[in-house]
Design a protein around this motif. Structure first.
Motif, PDB file in Angstrom:
ATOM      1  N   ASN A   1      70.840 -73.582  54.958  1.00 21.57           N
ATOM      2  CA  ASN A   1      71.846 -72.609  55.405  1.00 21.57           C
ATOM      3  C   ASN A   1      72.932 -72.514  54.336  1.00 21.57           C
ATOM      4  O   ASN A   1      73.904 -73.280  54.350  1.00 21.57           O
ATOM      5  CB  ASN A   1      72.471 -73.071  56.726  1.00 21.57           C
TER       6      ASN A   1
ATOM      7  N   ILE B   1      67.962 -61.569  62.494  1.00 20.05           N
ATOM      8  CA  ILE B   1      67.490 -62.967  62.398  1.00 20.05           C
ATOM      9  C   ILE B   1      66.129 -63.099  63.091  1.00 20.05           C
ATOM     10  O   ILE B   1      65.220 -63.767  62.583  1.00 20.05           O
ATOM     11  CB  ILE B   1      68.529 -63.959  62.971  1.00 20.05           C
TER      12      ILE B   1
ATOM     13  N   THR C   1      68.988 -69.179  53.268  1.00 17.60           N
ATOM     14  CA  THR C   1      69.897 -68.056  53.521  1.00 17.60           C
ATOM     15  C   THR C   1      70.924 -68.008  52.386  1.00 17.60           C
ATOM     16  O   THR C   1      71.142 -69.000  51.685  1.00 17.60           O
ATOM     17  CB  THR C   1      70.617 -68.190  54.884  1.00 17.60           C
TER      18      THR C   1
ATOM     19  N   CYS D   1      69.924 -69.567  63.142  1.00 17.94           N
ATOM     20  CA  CYS D   1      68.854 -69.880  62.186  1.00 17.94           C
ATOM     21  C   CYS D   1      68.344 -71.308  62.398  1.00 17.94           C
ATOM     22  O   CYS D   1      67.132 -71.566  62.324  1.00 17.94           O
ATOM     23  CB  CYS D   1      69.345 -69.710  60.742  1.00 17.94           C
TER      24      CYS D   1
END
Ligand SMILES: NC(=O)c1ccc[n+]([C@@H]2O[C@H](COP(=O)([O-])OP(=O)(O)OC[C@H]3O[C@@H](n4cnc5c(N)ncnc54)[C@H](OP(=O)(O)O)[C@@H]3O)[C@@H](O)[C@H]2O)c1
Length: 244
Positions: free
Chosen positions: A84, A65, A12, A116
Motif C-alpha cells: 500500500n 477497487i 498501489t 485493499c
C-alpha cells in the motif's frame, strides 16, 4: 526472495515515487506485479513486455477497487503480496484547511488502504495463507511535523491498522504477515504536489539529503525476504542528515 518468485504482488501508488520503485524491485525479484494509480500511460509503460498487469483508476472509488481485484484475480488468480504505497499530503491545517483536502487524505491514506488490505488478505488466505501486507506509512505517523495535523493523523492511523491487522491474523492462526515502513523525507513527486512547486520540492530534498525511493524499496525487499517465521513489524528510516 526465492520463495516469492512467480507469485503475485499488487502495488498501489505505482505510477511514481516509492510505489514505482517498489514495483520495479519486485519485477526484478521475479514476481508478477499488478500496478495501480490514476496515470494510465505510466503504468502501461511499466508492465510492457513483463508478466504484470496495469489497472488505472482512483482509489477513492470503491467500485474501482472492486474492479482492480476482479482483474487481478482473472489474470493472476489473486494477490500474495500487497504494498500500500498510494498516498498524499496536502498543506491543509486544522485551522483553515479545506474539508476536501482532509477528505482526500483520509480516503486515500486510510480508507483505500483498509479496503485493499481486506480484499488482498482474502486472496492470501485462499492462496497458501502465507502472504504479506506492507503499508508505506511515514515518520509523520510517529511525531507531528509542524502544521501536518491531518496528514499525520492518517499516518498515526496506519500504525493502528498495522497492529490491528497483526492481531486479527494471529487470532486466525494465519501465516500472513504485516509490516509498516515509515520513511522520513524521500525524493518523489510527493512534495511537488504538496507545495505546488517542483523547484522548491527539489531544494527541500537537497537540503535534507532525502532518501531515494529505491532505498525504501530495498526495505520492502528486506521485510519480504525475512524467514516466514519472522515478522518485521515496524521499520523507521530517515535520511542520515534529517534532524526532525
Ligand atoms: N516522499 C516522502 O517524503 C514520504 C515520506 C514518508 C511517507 N511517504 C508516503 O509514501 C507513499 C508514497 O508517496 P510518494 O512519496 O511516492 O509520493 P508520489 O510520488 O506523489 O506517489 C504517490 C502515489 O499515490 C498515487 N495516488 C495518489 N492519490 C491517488 C488516488 N486517489 N487514487 C489512486 N492512486 C493515488 C499516485 O498515483 P496517481 O497520481 O497516478 O494517481 C502516486 O502513484 C505515500 O503514502 C506517502 O504518504 C512519503
Amino acid at each position: 526472495m526465492k520463495r516469492w518468485e512467480g507469485r503475485v504482488a499488487l502495488v498501489t501508488g505505482a505510477s511514481s515515487g516509492i510505489g514505482a520503485a517498489v514495483a520495479e524491485r519486485l519485477f526484478a525479484a521475479g514476481m508478477k506485479v499488478v500496478v495501480t494509480g490514476r496515470r494510465e500511460e505510466r503504468l502501461a509503460a511499466m508492465v510492457e513486455g513483463r508478466d504484470g498487469l496495469a489497472v488505472a483508476g482512483d482509489l477513492r472509488d470503491e467500485a474501482f477497487i472492486d474492479e482492480l481485484f476482479r482483474q487481478t484475480r482473472a489474470r493472476h488468480g489473486g494477490v500474495d503480496v500487497l504494498v500500500n504505497a498510494a498516498g498524499l499530503g496536502h498543506d491543509a491545517p486544522l485551522l483553515g484547511g479545506s474539508t476536501a483536502a482532509w477528505r482526500e487524505m483520509l480516503e486515500v491514506n486510510v480508507l483505500a488502504l483498509c479496503v485493499c488490505t481486506r480484499e488482498a488478505v482474502a486472496d492470501m488466505r485462499r492462496r497458501g495463507d502465507d502472504g504479506h501486507v506492507v503499508h508505506i506509512s511515514s515518520m509523520a505517523g510517529h511525531r507531528v511535523p509542524g502544521g501536518s495535523g491531518v496528514y499525520s493523523a492518517t499516518k498515526f492511523a496506519v500504525r493502528s491498522l498495522t497492529e490491528g491487522l497483526r492481531q486479527e491474523l494471529r487470532a486466525l492462526d494465519s501465516g500472513c504477515r504485516v509490516t509498516a515502513i515509515s520513511p522520513g523525507i524521500v525524493a518523489t513527486e510527493f512534495h511537488a504536489r504538496l507545495l505546488g512547486d517542483a523547484e522548491e520540492a527539489q531544494r527541500h530534498y537537497e537540503r535534507s539529503g532525502a532518501l531515494a525511493a529505491e532505498d525504501v524499496a530495498e526495505s520492502v525487499i528486506h521485510v519480504l525476504a525475512a524467514p516466514p517465521t519472522a515478522e518485521i513489524h515496524d521499520v523507521l528510516m530517515r535520511p542520515t542528515r534529517q534532524t526532525s
